[in-house]
Design an enzyme around this catalytic site. Structure first.
Site, PDB file in Angstrom:
ATOM      1  CB  CYS A 297      24.498  42.913 -44.241  1.00 42.12           C
ATOM      2  SG  CYS A 297      25.244  42.415 -42.733  1.00 42.12           S
TER       3      CYS A 297
ATOM      4  NE  ARG B 298      26.069  43.421 -50.291  1.00 38.89           N
ATOM      5  CZ  ARG B 298      26.802  43.789 -50.537  1.00 38.89           C
ATOM      6  NH1 ARG B 298      27.544  43.625 -51.236  1.00 38.89           N
ATOM      7  NH2 ARG B 298      28.331  44.498 -49.389  1.00 38.89           N
TER       8      ARG B 298
ATOM      9  CD1 TRP C 184      26.333  35.272 -43.909  1.00 36.73           C
ATOM     10  CD2 TRP C 184      28.508  37.508 -42.768  1.00 36.73           C
ATOM     11  NE1 TRP C 184      27.857  34.817 -42.956  1.00 36.73           N
ATOM     12  CE2 TRP C 184      29.103  35.838 -42.392  1.00 36.73           C
ATOM     13  CE3 TRP C 184      29.130  38.357 -42.596  1.00 36.73           C
ATOM     14  CZ2 TRP C 184      30.542  35.464 -42.439  1.00 36.73           C
ATOM     15  CZ3 TRP C 184      30.416  38.275 -42.941  1.00 36.73           C
ATOM     16  CH2 TRP C 184      30.992  36.561 -42.196  1.00 36.73           C
TER      17      TRP C 184
ATOM     18  CG  ASN D 152      27.035  45.851 -44.972  1.00 40.56           C
ATOM     19  OD1 ASN D 152      27.892  44.569 -44.523  1.00 40.56           O
ATOM     20  ND2 ASN D 152      27.761  46.044 -46.659  1.00 40.56           N
ATOM     21  N   GLY D 153      28.285  46.778 -41.831  1.00 41.48           N
ATOM     22  CA  GLY D 153      29.901  47.044 -42.147  1.00 41.48           C
ATOM     23  C   GLY D 153      30.068  46.526 -40.432  1.00 41.48           C
TER      24      GLY D 153
ATOM     25  CD  GLU E 273      38.236  26.389 -55.055  1.00 43.52           C
ATOM     26  OE1 GLU E 273      39.137  27.427 -54.353  1.00 43.52           O
ATOM     27  OE2 GLU E 273      37.274  27.167 -55.771  1.00 43.52           O
TER      28      GLU E 273
ATOM     29  CE  LYS F  17      33.597  26.819 -54.323  1.00 41.94           C
ATOM     30  NZ  LYS F  17      35.066  27.347 -54.511  1.00 41.94           N
TER      31      LYS F  17
ATOM     32  CD  GLU G 127      32.624  27.272 -51.385  1.00 41.44           C
ATOM     33  OE1 GLU G 127      32.599  28.742 -50.275  1.00 41.44           O
ATOM     34  OE2 GLU G 127      33.446  27.493 -51.553  1.00 41.44           O
TER      35      GLU G 127
ATOM     36  CG  HIS H  32      55.202  12.873 -44.403  1.00 40.57           C
ATOM     37  ND1 HIS H  32      56.928  12.045 -43.633  1.00 40.57           N
ATOM     38  CD2 HIS H  32      55.889  13.011 -46.059  1.00 40.57           C
ATOM     39  CE1 HIS H  32      57.738  11.736 -44.925  1.00 40.57           C
ATOM     40  NE2 HIS H  32      56.985  12.461 -46.253  1.00 40.57           N
TER      41      HIS H  32
ATOM     42  CE  LYS I  93      30.583  35.204 -55.359  1.00 35.57           C
ATOM     43  NZ  LYS I  93      30.511  33.672 -55.695  1.00 35.57           N
TER      44      LYS I  93
HETATM   45  C1  AGP Z   1      34.648  31.468 -52.336  1.00 33.48           C
HETATM   46  O1  AGP Z   1      33.987  29.230 -53.113  1.00 33.48           O
HETATM   47  C2  AGP Z   1      34.601  31.449 -51.068  1.00 33.48           C
HETATM   48  N1  AGP Z   1      32.596  31.727 -51.551  1.00 33.48           N
HETATM   49  C3  AGP Z   1      34.959  31.968 -50.440  1.00 33.48           C
HETATM   50  O2  AGP Z   1      36.172  31.698 -49.918  1.00 33.48           O
HETATM   51  C4  AGP Z   1      35.726  33.669 -51.359  1.00 33.48           C
HETATM   52  O3  AGP Z   1      36.853  32.963 -52.757  1.00 33.48           O
HETATM   53  C5  AGP Z   1      36.291  34.519 -50.738  1.00 33.48           C
HETATM   54  O4  AGP Z   1      36.223  35.164 -49.727  1.00 33.48           O
HETATM   55  C6  AGP Z   1      36.874  36.092 -51.301  1.00 33.48           C
HETATM   56  O5  AGP Z   1      36.878  36.314 -51.794  1.00 33.48           O
HETATM   57  P1  AGP Z   1      36.793  37.853 -53.628  1.00 33.48           P
HETATM   58  O6  AGP Z   1      37.093  36.263 -54.256  1.00 33.48           O
HETATM   59  O7  AGP Z   1      35.392  38.324 -53.965  1.00 33.48           O
HETATM   60  O8  AGP Z   1      37.374  38.378 -52.636  1.00 33.48           O
END
Ligand code: AGP
Length: 588
Positions: A2, A27, A71, A95-96, A461, A465, A468, A484, A583
């Site tokens: 958050c 965040r 969040w 936050n936590g 990757e 992308k 998400e 397989h 993020k």
């Molecule tokens: C990436 O598109 C994602 N938002 C997420 O997987 C991110 O890479 C992951 O949470 C790791 O974050 P960091 O690189 O800040 O450790």
């Protein structure tokens, strides 16, 4: 994760808080709220949704207040669960995660205290109120002593309306002077302005802000002297002419590659790190999400170029697998934010077991940067979009520079990393062609990405992308593995993307393309080999500049980043703020 903000000073607090929350929206954006003291009462405005939902509160009168963008971790996305949380004369933003919240809540309820939310954060307001006997700092210190877990809190008390008290444990928190007053923020962009003086709290530290004084101390109330943190104005992101940060950040990749390479060349002492590399028998790599995928690309290059054994671990797995950390183990943690709880926990575990810790991180003052023995900074600049793009490319550049350094130590020849900036610019231009692919993806039930070796890492990757930000079920897969089992999921028009940047296994990957095509799939190709682009089984392709295959993920990921972006738009999503995500995940 958050975002929290606090302000007290000469300005009206509400606009300062709201502007700060906009800078922290990356965040989390499930719900938002501010509390402003108007001289008599604390006015609280809380809504679900984005920061813009509380624009009506911008006119609130008062020069001290706190704010929060959430969040959701404990408790659904509801107004009741939105912060600030209040109890008695206390209001706070958090936050936590309070891991012992259930037990603490039970104790409060046994005292007859009622709760209105099902969050762990509300418990903290009760704890502080119970400990308050005229000194807010004392009450916060005592209350935090009862918490197991992580927290960054900013606390207000109606009996001390000219004061804010903060505390930090494993969630980032900054305090300082700015905006003609004193500020509290989860991250620099919410406080950054010309002339601001900002301090980062460490775990177990507290701060009392009142008048023009910032008193930072430990739990024993012993004053702690701190150096201000350096920050740059560009910490505040702006969109410029772009619709979304994600599209802007993809366009920044060429500059980011150049800056990351130059930063290492200019400011990183490879000779010291080479001493570590010389004693390295075995490399462990830990990361999450996209950073984990850059770790996979790194491992592939380390083993192919340097013949050095390396293993990549998902950080949340590493920390619970009782890892073997032999003598001569180098653990390399990769993280854009440097605040990912799982990665930090894995690093702390490896450090306790004797590993040398190297970090590849984008945020200079982050927890990971402070925890590591050796730090290599990527120069991706601030990445606002939740979906990592330029930070992934920057990580690869820095990781491949380590490969080149390791190769020279091992007497191996490493391919060159020169010219990737211009090749990346050409890859972005070529990648725009994926817009013609979008109709095949936007309405699909699922999508598949395949490749071999480094191409498979990029396929993983590309799938993440797409998932998400477009919410389309997708899977990245080893091309040779498709037959397989997963091939059973391929139906007519199922979109399949093949990544093909290595000539020695190109035909093998094309076998998987034929297998998918013969089941009716619409197959798309990302490659540097023109001869594969025209086949009847290929619906469309993106032709990339040739480059050393082992370093090709820097380029081959770019069309997939663009594909995810345009598909997200076609599906009516906000690519910068995908649902359910944040993020940086600073909770476990
Ligand atoms: C990436 O598109 C994602 N938002 C997420 O997987 C991110 O890479 C992951 O949470 C790791 O974050 P960091 O690189 O800040 O450790």
């Amino acid at each position: 994760m958050c975002g929290i903000v606090g302000y007290l000073g000469k300005r009206q607090a509400a606009p300062v808080l709201i502007e700060g929350l906009y800078q922290l929206e990356y965040r989390g954006y499930d719900s938002v709220g501010i509390a402003v003291f108007d001289g008599k009462k604390l006015r609280v405005v809380k809504k679900t949704g984005l920061v813009r939902e509380i624009e009506t509160a911008r006119q609130a009168v008062g020069r001290v207040g706190i704010g929060h963008t959430r969040w959701a971790t404990h408790g659904d996305v509801t107004v009741e669960n939105a912060h600030p949380h209040t109890y008695g004369n206390i209001a706070l933003v958090h936050n936590g995660i309070v891991e012992n919240a259930a037990k603490l809540r039970e104790e409060c309820e046994e005292r007859g205290e009622a709760f209105y939310s099902d969050t762990d954060s509300e418990v903290i307001a009760h704890l502080i109120a119970a400990e308050y006997h005229g000194d807010l700092l004392e009450a916060v210190i005592r209350a935090c002593g009862k918490i197991v877990g992580s927290y960054a809190v900013a606390v207000f008390c109606e009996d001390e309306p000219e004061r804010l008290v903060c505390a930090r444990m494993r969630s980032p928190l900054i305090v300082g002077r700015a905006k003609e007053g004193l500020v509290v923020a989860s991250d620099i962009p919410a406080a950054a302005e010309e002339g601001a003086v900002l301090y980062s709290l460490e775990d177990g530290e507290f701060a009392s802000l009142s008048g023009d004084e910032i008193f930072i101390c430990n739990a024993a109330k012993s004053k702690i002297k701190k150096e201000p943190i350096e920050f740059s104005e560009e910490g505040r992101a702006d969109l410029g002419a772009y619709r979304h940060f994600m599209r802007k950040e993809i366009d920044e990749i060429p500059v980011v590659l150049r800056d990351s390479r130059e930063e290492i060349a200019r400011n990183f002492c490879f000779s010291d790190f080479c001493k570590v590399l010389c004693q390295t028998e075995y490399i462990q790599i830990v990361a999450c999400g996209t950073a984990y995928h850059s770790g996979l690309c790194f491992q592939a290059a380390l083993e192919r170029v340097c013949r050095v054994p390396a293993d990549v671990f998902i950080a949340s797995e590493y920390r619970y697998m009782d890892p073997i950390v032999r003598k001569g183990t180098l653990l390399i943690a990769i993280s854009q934010s440097g605040e990912t709880a799982d990665t930090l926990a894995a690093v702390r575990l490896a450090k306790r077991r004797g590993a040398h810790i190297a970090a590849v991180v984008n945020v200079k003052y982050s927890s990971l940067a402070r925890l590591a023995d050796t730090v290599l900074f990527t120069q991706a600049g601030r990445e606002v979009a939740v979906a990592a793009t330029k930070s992934f490319n920057a990580q690869l550049m820095v990781l491949y520079l380590i490969v080149a350094a390791m190769a020279s130590i091992k007497g191996k020849r490493s391919p060159t990393l020169k010219g990737f900036e211009s090749k990346a610019a050409r890859a972005i231009a070529a990648g725009e062609a994926v817009q013609s692919w979008v109709p095949y993806f936007a309405g699909a039930k699922s999508a598949y990405f395949i490749g071999r070796g480094e191409d498979m890492c990029v396929a993983l990757e590309g799938s993440l992308k797409l998932k998400e930000i477009s919410y389309l079920p997708s899977e990245g897969y080893a091309a040779g593995e498709l037959k397989h089992g997963t091939l059973a999921l391929i139906e007519p028009y199922t979109p399949v993307v093949a990544v093909l940047m290595r000539r020695d296994i190109a035909e093998k990957t094309m076998n998987a393309v034929h297998e998918a095509y013969s089941r009716g799939a619409s197959v798309f190709l990302v490659t540097c080999f023109e001869e594969y682009c025209g086949g009847k089984e290929i619906t469309a392709s993106v032709l990339l500049p040739k480059c050393p295959p082992v370093f090709s993920p820097i380029l081959s990921v770019i069309p997939l980043q663009l594909l995810a972006y345009y598909t997200s738009l076609a599906r009516g999503n906000d690519p910068d703020k995908p649902r359910n995500l944040a993020k940086s995940v600073t909770v476990e």
